[in-house]
Write a protein that holds these residues in place. Sequence first.
Motif, PDB file in Angstrom:
ATOM      1  N   GLU A   4     -23.795  34.716  57.837  1.00  0.00           N
ATOM      2  CA  GLU A   4     -24.813  35.587  57.872  1.00  0.00           C
ATOM      3  C   GLU A   4     -24.856  36.539  59.280  1.00  0.00           C
ATOM      4  O   GLU A   4     -25.108  37.601  59.492  1.00  0.00           O
ATOM      5  CB  GLU A   4     -26.290  34.799  58.103  1.00  0.00           C
ATOM      6  CG  GLU A   4     -26.639  34.539  56.641  1.00  0.00           C
ATOM      7  CD  GLU A   4     -27.845  33.502  56.566  1.00  0.00           C
ATOM      8  OE1 GLU A   4     -28.742  33.562  57.586  1.00  0.00           O
ATOM      9  OE2 GLU A   4     -28.016  32.722  55.837  1.00  0.00           O
ATOM     10  N   LYS A  39     -22.096  38.728  59.361  1.00  0.00           N
ATOM     11  CA  LYS A  39     -22.434  40.137  58.374  1.00  0.00           C
ATOM     12  C   LYS A  39     -23.191  41.021  59.314  1.00  0.00           C
ATOM     13  O   LYS A  39     -23.014  42.266  59.338  1.00  0.00           O
ATOM     14  CB  LYS A  39     -22.933  39.556  57.312  1.00  0.00           C
ATOM     15  CG  LYS A  39     -23.257  40.759  56.489  1.00  0.00           C
ATOM     16  CD  LYS A  39     -24.120  40.367  54.897  1.00  0.00           C
ATOM     17  CE  LYS A  39     -24.477  41.348  54.284  1.00  0.00           C
ATOM     18  NZ  LYS A  39     -25.148  41.150  52.932  1.00  0.00           N
ATOM     19  N   TRP A  80     -19.100  42.030  58.377  1.00  0.00           N
ATOM     20  CA  TRP A  80     -18.027  41.376  57.936  1.00  0.00           C
ATOM     21  C   TRP A  80     -18.533  40.638  56.643  1.00  0.00           C
ATOM     22  O   TRP A  80     -19.743  40.521  56.450  1.00  0.00           O
ATOM     23  CB  TRP A  80     -17.570  40.086  58.526  1.00  0.00           C
ATOM     24  CG  TRP A  80     -16.825  40.376  59.559  1.00  0.00           C
ATOM     25  CD1 TRP A  80     -16.218  41.897  59.961  1.00  0.00           C
ATOM     26  CD2 TRP A  80     -15.780  39.462  60.467  1.00  0.00           C
ATOM     27  NE1 TRP A  80     -15.326  41.631  61.189  1.00  0.00           N
ATOM     28  CE2 TRP A  80     -15.134  40.398  61.464  1.00  0.00           C
ATOM     29  CE3 TRP A  80     -15.791  38.100  60.442  1.00  0.00           C
ATOM     30  CZ2 TRP A  80     -14.148  39.825  62.239  1.00  0.00           C
ATOM     31  CZ3 TRP A  80     -14.967  37.603  61.362  1.00  0.00           C
ATOM     32  CH2 TRP A  80     -14.035  38.190  62.315  1.00  0.00           C
ATOM     33  N   LYS A  81     -17.749  40.575  55.589  1.00  0.00           N
ATOM     34  CA  LYS A  81     -17.942  39.833  54.282  1.00  0.00           C
ATOM     35  C   LYS A  81     -17.944  38.358  54.468  1.00  0.00           C
ATOM     36  O   LYS A  81     -17.188  37.835  55.155  1.00  0.00           O
ATOM     37  CB  LYS A  81     -17.102  40.399  53.015  1.00  0.00           C
ATOM     38  CG  LYS A  81     -17.089  41.724  52.595  1.00  0.00           C
ATOM     39  CD  LYS A  81     -16.034  42.034  51.709  1.00  0.00           C
ATOM     40  CE  LYS A  81     -16.482  43.713  51.266  1.00  0.00           C
ATOM     41  NZ  LYS A  81     -15.481  43.967  50.384  1.00  0.00           N
ATOM     42  N   LYS A  82     -18.215  37.760  53.559  1.00  0.00           N
ATOM     43  CA  LYS A  82     -18.174  36.162  53.470  1.00  0.00           C
ATOM     44  C   LYS A  82     -16.848  35.462  53.491  1.00  0.00           C
ATOM     45  O   LYS A  82     -16.394  34.638  54.419  1.00  0.00           O
ATOM     46  CB  LYS A  82     -18.931  35.668  52.124  1.00  0.00           C
ATOM     47  CG  LYS A  82     -18.707  34.047  52.203  1.00  0.00           C
ATOM     48  CD  LYS A  82     -19.636  33.660  50.859  1.00  0.00           C
ATOM     49  CE  LYS A  82     -19.557  32.056  50.669  1.00  0.00           C
ATOM     50  NZ  LYS A  82     -20.533  31.463  49.493  1.00  0.00           N
ATOM     51  N   SER A  83     -15.964  36.276  52.908  1.00  0.00           N
ATOM     52  CA  SER A  83     -14.505  36.045  52.786  1.00  0.00           C
ATOM     53  C   SER A  83     -13.888  36.101  54.134  1.00  0.00           C
ATOM     54  O   SER A  83     -13.000  35.360  54.550  1.00  0.00           O
ATOM     55  CB  SER A  83     -13.620  36.633  51.743  1.00  0.00           C
ATOM     56  OG  SER A  83     -13.573  37.932  51.843  1.00  0.00           O
ATOM     57  N   THR A  84     -14.017  37.280  54.860  1.00  0.00           N
ATOM     58  CA  THR A  84     -13.451  37.572  56.141  1.00  0.00           C
ATOM     59  C   THR A  84     -13.942  36.466  57.009  1.00  0.00           C
ATOM     60  O   THR A  84     -13.017  36.012  57.903  1.00  0.00           O
ATOM     61  CB  THR A  84     -14.127  39.176  56.493  1.00  0.00           C
ATOM     62  OG1 THR A  84     -13.862  40.074  55.640  1.00  0.00           O
ATOM     63  CG2 THR A  84     -13.192  39.279  57.819  1.00  0.00           C
ATOM     64  N   THR A  85     -15.167  36.106  57.057  1.00  0.00           N
ATOM     65  CA  THR A  85     -15.849  35.058  58.254  1.00  0.00           C
ATOM     66  C   THR A  85     -14.932  33.713  57.734  1.00  0.00           C
ATOM     67  O   THR A  85     -14.324  33.135  58.841  1.00  0.00           O
ATOM     68  CB  THR A  85     -17.414  34.928  58.161  1.00  0.00           C
ATOM     69  OG1 THR A  85     -17.924  36.355  58.315  1.00  0.00           O
ATOM     70  CG2 THR A  85     -17.724  33.887  58.828  1.00  0.00           C
TER      71      THR A  85
END
Length: 120
Positions: free
Chosen positions: A30, A33, A38-43
Amino acid sequence: MSDLTLWDSEYKFMCVVWDSAPVNSGKLVELCKEKLGWKKSTTYNAIRKMCEKGLIMNENAIVTVLVPKEMVQANESESFVERTFDGSLPSFLASFLGGKKLSEKEALRLTELINSHKEE
């Protein structure tokens, strides 16, 4: 020793971690983002990479810091001076200051720092 050299995006991610840790990995998603777009996958990829580098640990979905921000900054600074100024701190300072003037307080603080790091 872990690899302390970070890409710009890795450093920005680590700043979020340093500001928030220990932090639940879902909460970190969160935050990334919100702060980085960022997207979840990036994090989750960043978490994995920073774990591999030995900078953080992700255990039971809690991300904790293994290497403090100051250590990474010192490494980055040393690498920059080495790469850009052939390791010459005076050349770096001359370039950094350019035509700027230091306040008396700043000059005194720099003198104190230099004196505390002199070879005996």
